[in-house]
Design a protein around this motif. Structure first.
Motif, PDB file in Angstrom:
ATOM      1  N   GLY A   1       0.833  -1.194   0.144  1.00 33.82           N
ATOM      2  CA  GLY A   1       0.036   0.213  -0.035  1.00 33.82           C
ATOM      3  C   GLY A   1       1.002   1.300  -0.184  1.00 33.82           C
ATOM      4  N   ALA A   2       0.094   2.296   0.139  1.00 40.80           N
ATOM      5  CA  ALA A   2       1.041   3.660  -0.106  1.00 40.80           C
ATOM      6  C   ALA A   2       1.596   3.915   1.239  1.00 40.80           C
ATOM      7  CB  ALA A   2      -0.189   4.677  -0.294  1.00 40.80           C
ATOM      8  N   GLY A   3       1.066   3.524   2.229  1.00 40.94           N
ATOM      9  CA  GLY A   3       1.737   3.839   3.609  1.00 40.94           C
ATOM     10  C   GLY A   3       1.338   2.704   4.614  1.00 40.94           C
ATOM     11  N   ARG A  22      -4.687  -3.595  14.670  1.00 44.06           N
ATOM     12  CA  ARG A  22      -3.955  -4.363  13.455  1.00 44.06           C
ATOM     13  C   ARG A  22      -3.008  -3.099  12.713  1.00 44.06           C
ATOM     14  NH1 ARG A  22      -6.017  -7.615   8.603  1.00 44.06           N
ATOM     15  NH2 ARG A  22      -5.074  -6.681   6.845  1.00 44.06           N
ATOM     16  N   CYS A  23      -2.073  -3.874  12.145  1.00 44.05           N
ATOM     17  CA  CYS A  23      -1.024  -2.990  11.330  1.00 44.05           C
ATOM     18  C   CYS A  23      -0.927  -3.425  10.129  1.00 44.05           C
ATOM     19  CB  CYS A  23       0.266  -2.712  12.204  1.00 44.05           C
ATOM     20  SG  CYS A  23       1.610  -1.812  11.244  1.00 44.05           S
ATOM     21  N   ASP A  24      -0.799  -2.697   9.127  1.00 45.39           N
ATOM     22  CA  ASP A  24      -0.473  -3.424   7.725  1.00 45.39           C
ATOM     23  C   ASP A  24       0.626  -2.385   7.224  1.00 45.39           C
ATOM     24  OD1 ASP A  24      -2.961  -4.178   4.824  1.00 45.39           O
ATOM     25  OD2 ASP A  24      -0.655  -4.512   5.074  1.00 45.39           O
ATOM     26  N   PRO A  25       1.785  -2.970   7.233  1.00 42.79           N
ATOM     27  CA  PRO A  25       2.972  -2.155   6.741  1.00 42.79           C
ATOM     28  C   PRO A  25       3.046  -1.887   5.305  1.00 42.79           C
ATOM     29  CG  PRO A  25       3.607  -4.383   7.048  1.00 42.79           C
ATOM     30  CD  PRO A  25       2.229  -4.352   7.477  1.00 42.79           C
ATOM     31  N   ILE A  26       4.017  -1.101   4.983  1.00 40.33           N
ATOM     32  CA  ILE A  26       4.417  -0.853   3.605  1.00 40.33           C
ATOM     33  C   ILE A  26       4.706  -2.090   3.012  1.00 40.33           C
ATOM     34  CG2 ILE A  26       5.969   0.677   1.902  1.00 40.33           C
ATOM     35  CD1 ILE A  26       5.883   2.785   3.989  1.00 40.33           C
ATOM     36  N   SER A  27       4.263  -2.284   1.876  1.00 36.88           N
ATOM     37  CA  SER A  27       4.682  -3.351   1.045  1.00 36.88           C
ATOM     38  C   SER A  27       5.990  -3.719   0.922  1.00 36.88           C
ATOM     39  CB  SER A  27       3.677  -3.530  -0.409  1.00 36.88           C
ATOM     40  OG  SER A  27       4.355  -4.771  -0.929  1.00 36.88           O
ATOM     41  N   GLU A  68       1.782 -10.704  17.087  1.00 37.65           N
ATOM     42  CA  GLU A  68       2.228 -11.474  16.159  1.00 37.65           C
ATOM     43  C   GLU A  68       2.030 -11.039  14.803  1.00 37.65           C
ATOM     44  OE1 GLU A  68      -0.473 -14.920  16.274  1.00 37.65           O
ATOM     45  OE2 GLU A  68      -1.860 -13.956  15.153  1.00 37.65           O
ATOM     46  N   ARG A  69       2.998 -11.576  13.893  1.00 34.44           N
ATOM     47  CA  ARG A  69       3.027 -11.109  12.498  1.00 34.44           C
ATOM     48  C   ARG A  69       2.919 -12.416  11.484  1.00 34.44           C
ATOM     49  NH1 ARG A  69       7.973  -7.685   9.482  1.00 34.44           N
ATOM     50  NH2 ARG A  69       6.398  -6.882   7.601  1.00 34.44           N
ATOM     51  N   THR A  70       2.074 -12.573  10.606  1.00 36.74           N
ATOM     52  CA  THR A  70       1.888 -13.695   9.788  1.00 36.74           C
ATOM     53  C   THR A  70       2.365 -13.228   8.335  1.00 36.74           C
ATOM     54  OG1 THR A  70      -0.492 -13.248   9.626  1.00 36.74           O
ATOM     55  CG2 THR A  70       0.399 -14.733  11.275  1.00 36.74           C
ATOM     56  N   GLY A  71       2.799 -14.166   7.676  1.00 34.79           N
ATOM     57  CA  GLY A  71       3.205 -14.031   6.237  1.00 34.79           C
ATOM     58  C   GLY A  71       4.329 -12.725   5.883  1.00 34.79           C
ATOM     59  N   GLY A  72       4.737 -12.299   6.980  1.00 30.25           N
ATOM     60  CA  GLY A  72       5.828 -11.448   6.789  1.00 30.25           C
ATOM     61  C   GLY A  72       5.124  -9.981   6.572  1.00 30.25           C
ATOM     62  N   SER A  73       3.793  -9.680   6.828  1.00 30.91           N
ATOM     63  CA  SER A  73       2.989  -8.489   6.544  1.00 30.91           C
ATOM     64  C   SER A  73       2.549  -7.974   7.729  1.00 30.91           C
ATOM     65  CB  SER A  73       2.036  -8.890   5.110  1.00 30.91           C
ATOM     66  OG  SER A  73       1.544  -7.721   4.805  1.00 30.91           O
ATOM     67  N   VAL A  74       1.191  -8.358   7.770  1.00 30.03           N
ATOM     68  CA  VAL A  74       0.203  -7.580   8.729  1.00 30.03           C
ATOM     69  C   VAL A  74       0.477  -8.107   9.966  1.00 30.03           C
ATOM     70  CG1 VAL A  74      -2.197  -7.856   9.952  1.00 30.03           C
ATOM     71  CG2 VAL A  74      -1.706  -7.589   7.102  1.00 30.03           C
ATOM     72  N   SER A  75       0.449  -7.274  10.835  1.00 34.00           N
ATOM     73  CA  SER A  75       0.641  -7.761  12.605  1.00 34.00           C
ATOM     74  C   SER A  75      -0.689  -7.326  13.456  1.00 34.00           C
ATOM     75  CB  SER A  75       1.780  -6.955  12.874  1.00 34.00           C
ATOM     76  OG  SER A  75       2.131  -7.038  14.326  1.00 34.00           O
ATOM     77  N   SER A  95      10.003  -0.464   8.248  1.00 34.78           N
ATOM     78  CA  SER A  95      11.227  -0.087   7.543  1.00 34.78           C
ATOM     79  C   SER A  95      11.594  -0.977   6.733  1.00 34.78           C
ATOM     80  CB  SER A  95      12.057   0.582   8.436  1.00 34.78           C
ATOM     81  OG  SER A  95      12.503  -0.578   9.311  1.00 34.78           O
ATOM     82  N   THR A  96      12.539  -0.958   5.808  1.00 37.27           N
ATOM     83  CA  THR A  96      12.991  -1.854   4.881  1.00 37.27           C
ATOM     84  C   THR A  96      13.766  -3.035   5.609  1.00 37.27           C
ATOM     85  OG1 THR A  96      15.119  -0.368   4.397  1.00 37.27           O
ATOM     86  CG2 THR A  96      13.105  -0.232   2.752  1.00 37.27           C
TER      87      THR A  96
END
Lengths: 115, 114
Positions: A1-3, A22-27, A68-75, A95-96
Motif C-alpha cells: 500500500g501507499a503507507g 491491526r497494522c498493515d505495513p508498507i509493501s 504476532e505477524r504472519t506472512g511477513g506482512s500484517v501484524s 522499515s526496509t
C-alpha cells in the motif's frame, strides 16, 4: 500500500475486555515496530518484528500484551484484560530492514480508550 | 542504556522568529539521530536524519547537525511559519546494524503565532 495502515483508528472498550489492533505495513518492508504514545510516558517502544520473528519482547509492558505477524506482512497487537492504564495511542511503523539508520514510516495510530 | 533528552516546552514564537529545540543523547557507539514531527491530528513523519558524526540533516528549512563531541542534535530553523506548529520529537536508533528500534525524547510542542 501507499503507507502504513492501522485499524481501527479509535477503539473504546471496557476494563477487562480483550482488544486487537491491526497494522498493515508498507509493501516489501521486512521490519515492523509497535510503539505506544501516552501523556505520562511519551513514546515507548514495545516490540519489533524482522519478518515473522520477534526476537525481543522485553519492551512489552506486561504479559497481557502479545503480538504476532504472519506472512511477513500484517501484524496484530493483542491486549488481554485491558486496564485503564492501557489507554494510549498505539503506533505501528515499518522499515526496509531492522537497521538503525533506516527510516521508519509510521501509521496514524489507534487511539485506545479503556473505560 | 540509550536515552534522549530534549527541551519539553511548550515553545511559543512569532512568525519569522528563529527556532532552536535542544536535544542531547546518551548512547554507546555511533547511533543514528532523527527528528520526527507530528502535526495536529496527523501521524509521526520523519523531518530529517543524520547517521554519522558531523552529518547535517536538513528539510523544509530545518537543520540539525550530529555533534558527537557534545552528544547533541539540536533542531534549528531561521524563520518559522504558522504551518510549523506541531510537536517535534528527537530520536535515536542503535549503532550500525543493530538496535533498529527508536528511542524518543518527550517531545516539544511548538506554537507559531501570526
Amino acid at each position: 500500500g501507499a503507507g502504513v495502515s492501522q485499524s481501527p483508528s479509535n477503539k473504546v472498550t471496557e476494563k477487562g475486555k480483550d482488544v486487537e489492533l491491526r497494522c498493515d505495513p508498507i509493501s516489501g518492508h521486512t521490519a515492523l515496530y509497535w510503539y505506544r504514545q501516552s501523556l505520562g510516558q511519551g513514546l515507548e517502544f514495545l516490540i519489533y518484528f524482522q519478518g515473522n520473528s520477534a526476537p525481543d519482547k522485553s519492551g512489552l509492558p506486561s504479559d497481557r500484551f502479545s503480538a504476532e505477524r504472519t506472512g511477513g506482512s500484517v501484524s496484530t497487537l493483542t491486549i488481554q484484560r485491558t486496564q485503564q492504564e492501557d489507554s494510549a495511542v498505539y503506533l505501528c511503523a515499518s522499515s526496509t530492514a531492522w537497521i538503525g539508520k533506516n527510516i521508519q514510516y509510521f501509521g496514524a495510530g489507534t487511539r485506545l480508550s479503556v473505560l | 542504556g540509550n536515552s534522549v533528552t530534549q527541551m519539553e516546552g511548550p515553545v511559543t514564537l512569532s512568525e519569522e522568529a528563529f527556532l532552536t529545540i535542544n536535544c542531547t543523547y546518551t548512547a554507546t557507539g555511533y547511533p543514528s539521530l532523527f527528528w520526527y514531527v507530528q502535526y495536529p491530528g496527523e501521524g509521526l513523519q520523519l523531518l530529517l536524519k543524520a547517521t554519522k558524526a558531523d552529518d547535517k540533516g536538513s528539510n523544509k528549512g530545518f537543520e540539525a547537525t550530529y555533534r558527537k563531541e557534545t552528544t547533541s542534535f539540536h533542531l534549528e530553523k531561521g524563520s518559522v511559519q504558522v504551518s510549523d506548529s506541531a510537536v517535534y520529537f528527537c530520536a535515536l536508533s542503535g549503532d550500525g546494524g543493530s538496535q533498529g528500534n527508536l528511542i524518543f525524547g518527550k517531545g516539544t510542542k511548538l506554537s507559531v503565532k501570526p
